[in-house]
Write a protein that holds these residues in place. Sequence first.
Motif, PDB file in Angstrom:
ATOM      1  N   ASP A 183       0.812  -1.225   0.000  1.00 42.83           N
ATOM      2  CA  ASP A 183       0.000   0.000   0.000  1.00 42.83           C
ATOM      3  C   ASP A 183       0.842   1.271   0.000  1.00 42.83           C
ATOM      4  N   TYR A 197       3.052  -0.499   3.930  1.00 43.26           N
ATOM      5  CA  TYR A 197       2.978  -1.823   4.541  1.00 43.26           C
ATOM      6  C   TYR A 197       2.694  -2.900   3.495  1.00 43.26           C
ATOM      7  N   TRP A 246       0.607  -6.445   2.681  1.00 47.35           N
ATOM      8  CA  TRP A 246      -0.628  -7.130   3.062  1.00 47.35           C
ATOM      9  C   TRP A 246      -0.581  -8.533   2.474  1.00 47.35           C
ATOM     10  N   LYS A 290      -1.573  -7.416   7.956  1.00 40.35           N
ATOM     11  CA  LYS A 290      -0.824  -6.206   7.613  1.00 40.35           C
ATOM     12  C   LYS A 290       0.545  -6.341   8.266  1.00 40.35           C
ATOM     13  N   SER A 344      -1.407  -5.525  12.107  1.00 44.33           N
ATOM     14  CA  SER A 344      -2.815  -5.744  12.428  1.00 44.33           C
ATOM     15  C   SER A 344      -3.324  -6.952  11.653  1.00 44.33           C
ATOM     16  N   GLU A 345      -4.465  -7.492  12.139  1.00 46.20           N
ATOM     17  CA  GLU A 345      -5.064  -8.676  11.538  1.00 46.20           C
ATOM     18  C   GLU A 345      -6.540  -8.424  11.234  1.00 46.20           C
ATOM     19  N   TYR A 346      -7.023  -9.114  10.193  1.00 42.44           N
ATOM     20  CA  TYR A 346      -8.420  -9.026   9.803  1.00 42.44           C
ATOM     21  C   TYR A 346      -8.937 -10.435   9.516  1.00 42.44           C
ATOM     22  N   TRP A 386      -4.483  -3.754  -4.020  1.00 38.69           N
ATOM     23  CA  TRP A 386      -4.637  -2.450  -3.376  1.00 38.69           C
ATOM     24  C   TRP A 386      -4.963  -1.426  -4.455  1.00 38.69           C
ATOM     25  N   LEU A 424      -8.481  -2.304   0.236  1.00 37.98           N
ATOM     26  CA  LEU A 424      -8.015  -3.635  -0.123  1.00 37.98           C
ATOM     27  C   LEU A 424      -9.084  -4.305  -0.966  1.00 37.98           C
ATOM     28  N   PRO A 429      -9.548  -0.678   5.044  1.00 40.62           N
ATOM     29  CA  PRO A 429      -8.588  -1.146   6.045  1.00 40.62           C
ATOM     30  C   PRO A 429      -8.665  -0.385   7.368  1.00 40.62           C
ATOM     31  N   LYS A 467     -11.972  -6.190  11.199  1.00 41.19           N
ATOM     32  CA  LYS A 467     -10.672  -5.878  11.802  1.00 41.19           C
ATOM     33  C   LYS A 467     -10.653  -6.403  13.229  1.00 41.19           C
TER      34      LYS A 467
END
Length: 328
Positions: free
Chosen positions: A145, A148, A150, A161, A171-173, A185, A190, A215, A270
């Motif tokens: 992006d 970062y 992904w 991420k 971070s996580e999703y 992206w 996303l 995101p 998220k």
Amino acid sequence: MFRYLILIMILSITLAGCTEQVKVDMQGAGETIPTGSTGIAFDGKDLLVAKEGLIAFIDNIDTATAGSIYGYEGHFYFDRYPITITSKENKPYITGLAWQNTAGNTGFIWASDEANRRILKISPQGDVITRIPLTKIYPEDITFDGEYLWVVDSKRKKIFKLSTEDGSIVSEYLSPVPVPTALAWDGKNLIVGGLKNLNNPAPSPDNVQIIKLDPVSGNVMENVETSRYLTSPAGMVWINGKLWISDRNSGKIVIISDKGEPSTDIRSYKLPAVAPVLKKVEAKEDKNKTAQDVDEAKRAAEEARKAAEEAKKAAEAAKKAFELQQKK
């Protein structure tokens, strides 16, 4: 007549020295570059495609039109020699590519190697600059992006991420797509693609799902309309409002619009942020205290040594006195 023959010969020699033009039977939409490519990216000029440990640069692409009565095959050119990735462990299997622009438009390639569970940072000349091991992630497609990385993981059904420095999870999703296999992206959101049901007995366009994910909030923004030529998304890249998606079943690259319908899914995917594990750092006061303890121990040891020497002298004096008394 002789003049025309000479002209034809010169033209033939000239064409033979040009970059090889490759034509393929499209049977619908997109390009097979090469057959069964698993990862794709765009560097602003060339389409980068990967298969196993090979990364090729494709230029001047003219795709076939779905359902065309002319049977045009489409064509493309290989822009330069491909890059070959090797490994001392498992044979590389590149499942995703991403491009990072740098000053001077030189750039870097990011590649996810599922077979060795790692991410590679590669120069356009093919030199591996960084190897980032992934112990908690099974990397499939990858995107960048601007800051970062992904990564999608269909085994864990998550999107991660990651830091570009060491691959640490930022971070996580949870994935809105049940089996996420493709990622892109678009400059803001996303785009996640994959399958609705992994156990579907036959490949079907109805089993494919593509969504746009914000995101920041973790909300699904749009459901992107898919294609009847797309049954198993592998690699995906966004280029000027279009999605270029390599299909695992057909081996083709299908090009579709990124437009879709607004989503009615109000859930945020998220996951809550996990507090970073802080390393135990010894306080400055403790260090000073330790130093004082060491000094005191040294002084005590020195005093004990002196006391032992005095006791030894006293014992020797007592021994001599006893011997003199015995002689008398």
